[in-house]
Design an enzyme around this catalytic site. Structure first.
Site, PDB file in Angstrom:
ATOM      1  N   GLY A   1       0.691  -1.205  -0.192  1.00 25.77           N
ATOM      2  CA  GLY A   1       0.104   0.009   0.077  1.00 25.77           C
ATOM      3  C   GLY A   1       0.806   1.288   0.200  1.00 25.77           C
ATOM      4  N   ASN A   2       0.200   2.371   0.289  1.00 24.76           N
ATOM      5  CA  ASN A   2       0.927   3.668   0.329  1.00 24.76           C
ATOM      6  C   ASN A   2       1.384   3.873  -1.220  1.00 24.76           C
ATOM      7  OD1 ASN A   2       1.523   6.278   1.195  1.00 24.76           O
ATOM      8  ND2 ASN A   2       3.503   5.427   1.938  1.00 24.76           N
ATOM      9  N   LEU A   3       0.604   3.804  -2.143  1.00 22.41           N
ATOM     10  CA  LEU A   3       1.161   3.347  -3.514  1.00 22.41           C
ATOM     11  C   LEU A   3       1.705   4.749  -4.029  1.00 22.41           C
ATOM     12  CD1 LEU A   3      -1.468   1.116  -4.889  1.00 22.41           C
ATOM     13  CD2 LEU A   3       0.547   0.664  -3.680  1.00 22.41           C
TER      14      LEU A   3
ATOM     15  N   GLY B   1       5.584   4.278  -8.737  1.00 21.35           N
ATOM     16  CA  GLY B   1       6.381   3.274  -9.201  1.00 21.35           C
ATOM     17  C   GLY B   1       5.424   1.822  -9.060  1.00 21.35           C
ATOM     18  N   HIS B   2       4.737   2.029  -7.952  1.00 20.28           N
ATOM     19  CA  HIS B   2       3.770   0.833  -7.949  1.00 20.28           C
ATOM     20  C   HIS B   2       3.010   0.522  -9.182  1.00 20.28           C
ATOM     21  CE1 HIS B   2       4.430   1.683  -3.678  1.00 20.28           C
ATOM     22  NE2 HIS B   2       4.725   0.208  -3.517  1.00 20.28           N
TER      23      HIS B   2
ATOM     24  N   GLN C   1       8.077  -9.010   7.961  1.00 23.77           N
ATOM     25  CA  GLN C   1       9.335  -8.374   7.703  1.00 23.77           C
ATOM     26  C   GLN C   1       9.852  -7.113   8.314  1.00 23.77           C
ATOM     27  OE1 GLN C   1       7.004  -8.001   3.791  1.00 23.77           O
ATOM     28  NE2 GLN C   1       8.298  -5.738   3.415  1.00 23.77           N
TER      29      GLN C   1
ATOM     30  N   LEU D   1      11.656   6.526  -6.364  1.00 27.23           N
ATOM     31  CA  LEU D   1      10.167   6.948  -5.646  1.00 27.23           C
ATOM     32  C   LEU D   1      10.176   5.563  -4.610  1.00 27.23           C
ATOM     33  CD1 LEU D   1       7.637   7.616  -8.384  1.00 27.23           C
ATOM     34  CD2 LEU D   1       8.908   8.990  -7.238  1.00 27.23           C
TER      35      LEU D   1
END
Length: 290
Positions: free
Chosen positions: A31-33, A36-37, A61, A186
């Site tokens: 998330g927090n796209l 780049g995503h 992680q 990014l």
């Protein structure tokens, strides 16, 4: 775009597509796209008929000194971007769905060698968490193709090695890093940068480029001698530190094994990480000496 949170709904949708003979691509995210995503979704469209994305902030992680609760959650904005990019299905599980027994009793996947060193050394257990959650998501989605950004070069190598070693029928597609005009890669972490820190952060990539040029010049002018990979990397680290950042590591490695570069290696990658204020920035640069 359809959004599902449980495994049964996810599997049913994938089953329906499979029965139609459709090819499926997968883009896992936390998330927090950003752009780049979205470039991963755009690349996925080139390889499949249907695109599945996931948003899951993976607790496995995160290390002891890393605060998972502070990781930005921007679900509404993320969904908007994924819809605009033509995503067909979004999977948004909770930790209880992914790890129903809890982390302490969860089976895990560990990928030796390529997980060692670099971010694997700086963040113990990080790549075990990455490999485990990606393996589980692969089992749930069962994609034909999965897209991962090359900004985290070591992560891509870990996942590719896992897929190869476990004979998973999935094509891993590495996607080039998307950068700001300044050259800064990014990253969701860039949101932690102050205006002053964002002004100096591009020095990380700039010094990787300098290091690559020095290696290529050394090989060109002294073809019978190996470039001083370690000495040149130390100079690049000193230049990064002089900006106010603090270098975590900078190494010249074999592009595939990630072992320290030797004089016979032709395909190389420079891997680096540096602390810039609250943000830990990672970057890399591939180069060929052939």
């Amino acid at each position: 775009m359809k959004t599902v949170t449980n495994i049964s709904d996810l599997r049913q949708q994938v089953k329906d597509w499979r029965q139609q003979g459709l090819k499926i691509a997968f883009v896992p995210t936390m998330g927090n796209l950003h752009a780049g995503h979205i470039s991963l979704v755009e690349e996925a469209h080139k390889h499949a008929d249907k695109i599945v994305a996931s948003i899951f902030v993976n607790p496995m992680q995160f290390g002891e000194n890393e605060d998972i609760d502070s990781y930005p959650r921007t679900m509404d904005n993320d969904k908007r971007q994924l819809i605009e990019a033509g995503t067909d299905l979004l999977f948004t599980p909770t930790p209880e769905i992914i790890y129903p027994k809890g982390l302490a009793k969860q089976s895990y996947v560990e990928v030796p060698n390529v997980s060692d060193g670099y971010c694997g050394e700086s963040r113990p257990g990080h790549f075990r968490g990455v490999a485990t959650v990606v393996c589980k998501l692969f089992n749930l989605v069962q994609p034909d193709v999965a897209c991962f950004g090359l900004k985290d070069y070591q992560q891509v190598q870990v996942i590719q090695t896992m897929v190869d070693d476990l004979s998973m029928p999935i094509d891993i597609v590495p996607v080039p890093t998307v950068r700001e005009a300044s050259g800064l890669a990014l990253s969701s972490r860039n949101g932690y940068l102050s205006a002053e820190e964002k002004a100096i952060a591009p020095a990380l990539q700039q010094n990787l480029q300098w290091l690559a040029q020095e290696i290529q010049y050394s090989r060109k002018t002294s073809p019978d001698h190996s470039p001083d990979f370690i000495g040149l990397a130390k100079k690049a680290a000193a230049a990064i530190d002089a900006t106010g950042m603090k270098t975590d590591y900078i190494h010249v490695s074999h592009a595939h094994t990630l072992q320290p570069a030797s004089e016979d290696d032709k395909e190389l990658v420079i891997l680096a990480a540096a602390q810039c204020g609250k943000a830990r920035l990672i970057d890399n640069l591939q180069l060929s000496l052939a």
